[in-house]
Design a protein around this motif. Structure first.
Motif, PDB file in Angstrom:
ATOM      1  N   VAL A  38       0.828  -1.228  -0.002  1.00 19.01           N
ATOM      2  CA  VAL A  38       0.024   0.103   0.031  1.00 19.01           C
ATOM      3  C   VAL A  38       1.040   1.320  -0.167  1.00 19.01           C
ATOM      4  N   GLY A  39       0.800   2.077  -1.207  1.00 13.31           N
ATOM      5  CA  GLY A  39       1.337   3.466  -0.987  1.00 13.31           C
ATOM      6  C   GLY A  39       0.648   4.334  -0.333  1.00 13.31           C
ATOM      7  N   PRO A  40       1.311   5.619  -0.031  1.00 17.72           N
ATOM      8  CA  PRO A  40       0.950   6.610   0.690  1.00 17.72           C
ATOM      9  C   PRO A  40      -0.428   7.234   0.116  1.00 17.72           C
ATOM     10  N   LEU A  41      -0.512   7.340  -1.183  1.00 15.96           N
ATOM     11  CA  LEU A  41      -1.681   8.014  -1.728  1.00 15.96           C
ATOM     12  C   LEU A  41      -2.778   7.187  -1.656  1.00 15.96           C
ATOM     13  N   GLU A  42      -2.478   5.940  -1.823  1.00 17.44           N
ATOM     14  CA  GLU A  42      -3.636   4.873  -1.744  1.00 17.44           C
ATOM     15  C   GLU A  42      -4.256   4.911  -0.202  1.00 17.44           C
ATOM     16  N   ALA A  43      -3.279   4.851   0.937  1.00 17.69           N
ATOM     17  CA  ALA A  43      -3.643   4.794   2.256  1.00 17.69           C
ATOM     18  C   ALA A  43      -4.254   6.301   2.550  1.00 17.69           C
ATOM     19  N   PHE A  44      -4.005   7.209   1.853  1.00 20.22           N
ATOM     20  CA  PHE A  44      -4.736   8.736   2.286  1.00 20.22           C
ATOM     21  C   PHE A  44      -5.990   8.549   1.949  1.00 20.22           C
ATOM     22  N   TYR A  45      -6.327   8.109   0.803  1.00 22.51           N
ATOM     23  CA  TYR A  45      -7.916   8.038   0.449  1.00 22.51           C
ATOM     24  C   TYR A  45      -8.584   6.952   1.106  1.00 22.51           C
ATOM     25  N   ALA A  46      -7.900   5.961   1.636  1.00 17.94           N
ATOM     26  CA  ALA A  46      -8.546   4.722   2.114  1.00 17.94           C
ATOM     27  C   ALA A  46      -8.864   5.029   3.519  1.00 17.94           C
ATOM     28  N   TYR A  47      -8.037   5.934   4.310  1.00 18.41           N
ATOM     29  CA  TYR A  47      -8.326   6.177   5.517  1.00 18.41           C
ATOM     30  C   TYR A  47      -8.596   7.578   5.716  1.00 18.41           C
ATOM     31  N   ARG A  48      -8.931   8.656   4.805  1.00 13.08           N
ATOM     32  CA  ARG A  48      -9.266   9.636   4.922  1.00 13.08           C
ATOM     33  C   ARG A  48      -8.129  10.687   5.581  1.00 13.08           C
ATOM     34  N   GLY A  49      -7.011  10.600   5.404  1.00 14.51           N
ATOM     35  CA  GLY A  49      -6.118  11.385   5.549  1.00 14.51           C
ATOM     36  C   GLY A  49      -5.438  11.027   7.244  1.00 14.51           C
ATOM     37  N   LEU A  50      -6.040  10.050   7.685  1.00 17.10           N
ATOM     38  CA  LEU A  50      -5.512   9.652   9.124  1.00 17.10           C
ATOM     39  C   LEU A  50      -4.150   9.060   9.029  1.00 17.10           C
ATOM     40  N   PRO A  51      -3.478   9.239  10.065  1.00 15.01           N
ATOM     41  CA  PRO A  51      -2.142   8.832  10.209  1.00 15.01           C
ATOM     42  C   PRO A  51      -1.870   7.318   9.875  1.00 15.01           C
ATOM     43  N   CYS A  52      -1.198   6.819   8.948  1.00 16.78           N
ATOM     44  CA  CYS A  52      -0.995   5.019   8.787  1.00 16.78           C
ATOM     45  C   CYS A  52       0.482   4.766   8.764  1.00 16.78           C
TER      46      CYS A  52
END
Length: 334
Positions: A38-52
């Protein structure tokens, strides 16, 4: 008197943090995506910008600021090379280290020079203010307000001496006092020893603040490509580079006072300093692309490497940093 008050407050803060880590409530756990692709952009949209927590290549990480210096196995970062010198027995202290050489040779007098912006075209504020650690073209309005305040308080005249910024506040530029360099090297050596003995902390206590649990990264996005700025964890990234780690789990999308944790190149015209005319669009994009690609600013000295003779000031030559690292599988977890 003021020094005594500052020391007392610092001790009180440390005591408060120790007590809080023992009895305070746990932080809400962040999604751990470090074992997934999982890349940072995918994580950003999947978790609405929450820390991952995601897996990041160290070669894609840059020292926070405008230098463009990358981490990774072949990094020329002065922290990395100085630690290698110490481990190889080339130096036993800050004196004679690659870090000392770096701070002796990279001493821009203005923020414009540290950012690589020509003095002829730089905004007057950039020419009057000394280098700042956190100021980038995409910094938020608080950094812009700090720039305005410092520009108003700075002595008139380009390159005039200013004591408004502490000599130890901006680690990306020199000069630095010897005691400060000794402290940096001692921290690197102690951290290297701890990771060798205990392993890197993949499962840290949730009572710790985010930046004490893992390396914290800001994401630079250019189309589908991403690179990272190390917002917290400079020493850890350096030690892991020396230990040969190709990638590490790191936190992305963590809010902080410096600016956005996700910076998109296509949003350049919306960056506060561009909207306010501090940077032209071309200047801002040039800085972004240079850091993204791992290119140093104009006038940047050739970085010293462990095993090489220390360069004398007259032997300086301008050369790009070696930023392209070979691909490799991540070092196995301890």
């Amino acid at each position: 008197m003021s020094t005594m008050v500052a020391t007392t407050l610092q001790r009180c803060r440390r005591l408060y943090r120790r007590i809080w880590r023992r009895v305070g409530p746990r932080q809400y756990p962040v999604p751990d995506l470090s074992r997934e692709s999982v890349g940072p952009l995918e994580a950003f949209y999947a978790y609405r910008g929450l820390p991952c927590l995601i897996q990041c290549r160290l070669a894609d990480c840059r020292w926070f600021g405008p230098t463009g210096i990358a981490y990774g196995r072949d990094s020329l970062h002065p922290y990395v090379q100085s630690l290698r010198q110490y481990l190889d027995g080339e130096c036993r202290s800050y004196r004679g280290s690659c870090l000392e050489t770096y701070w002796q040779h990279w001493q821009p007098s203005t923020l414009a020079a540290s950012l690589g912006v020509s003095s002829d075209t730089a905004h007057p504020w950039l020419r009057r203010v000394p280098p700042l650690s956190d100021f980038m073209p995409w910094s938020d309005v608080r950094q812009l307000q700090l720039l305005r305040t410092l520009a108003e308080l700075s002595p008139q005249g380009e390159g005039a001496e200013s004591s408004l910024v502490s000599e130890t506040a901006v680690r990306q530029v020199g000069p630095k006092p010897d005691w400060f360099g000794e402290r940096r090297l001692n921290q690197l050596v102690a951290l290297h020893r701890a990771i060798l003995q205990e392993g890197y902390r993949y499962q840290a206590s949730q009572r710790l603040e985010y930046f004490h649990q893992h390396i914290v990264l800001d994401t630079l996005a250019r189309g589908d490509e991403v690179r990272f700025l190390v917002a917290n964890g400079q020493h850890r990234a350096s030690v892991l580079s020396v230990l040969g780690y190709a990638s590490v789990p790191a936190l992305v999308h963590v809010s902080h006072r410096r600016g956005p944790s996700l910076v998109r190149r296509e949003d350049c015209l919306s960056w506060p300093s561009v909207r306010q005319g501090i940077f032209t669009e071309n200047q801002a994009l040039e800085i972004f692309d240079r850091v993204f690609e791992g290119r140093p600013p104009p006038g940047f000295p050739r970085l010293a490497r462990a095993g090489e003779a220390t360069l004398a000031p007259g032997e300086l030559e301008i050369a790009p940093c070696a930023q392209v690292m070979p691909e490799g599988s991540p070092t196995e977890r301890h």
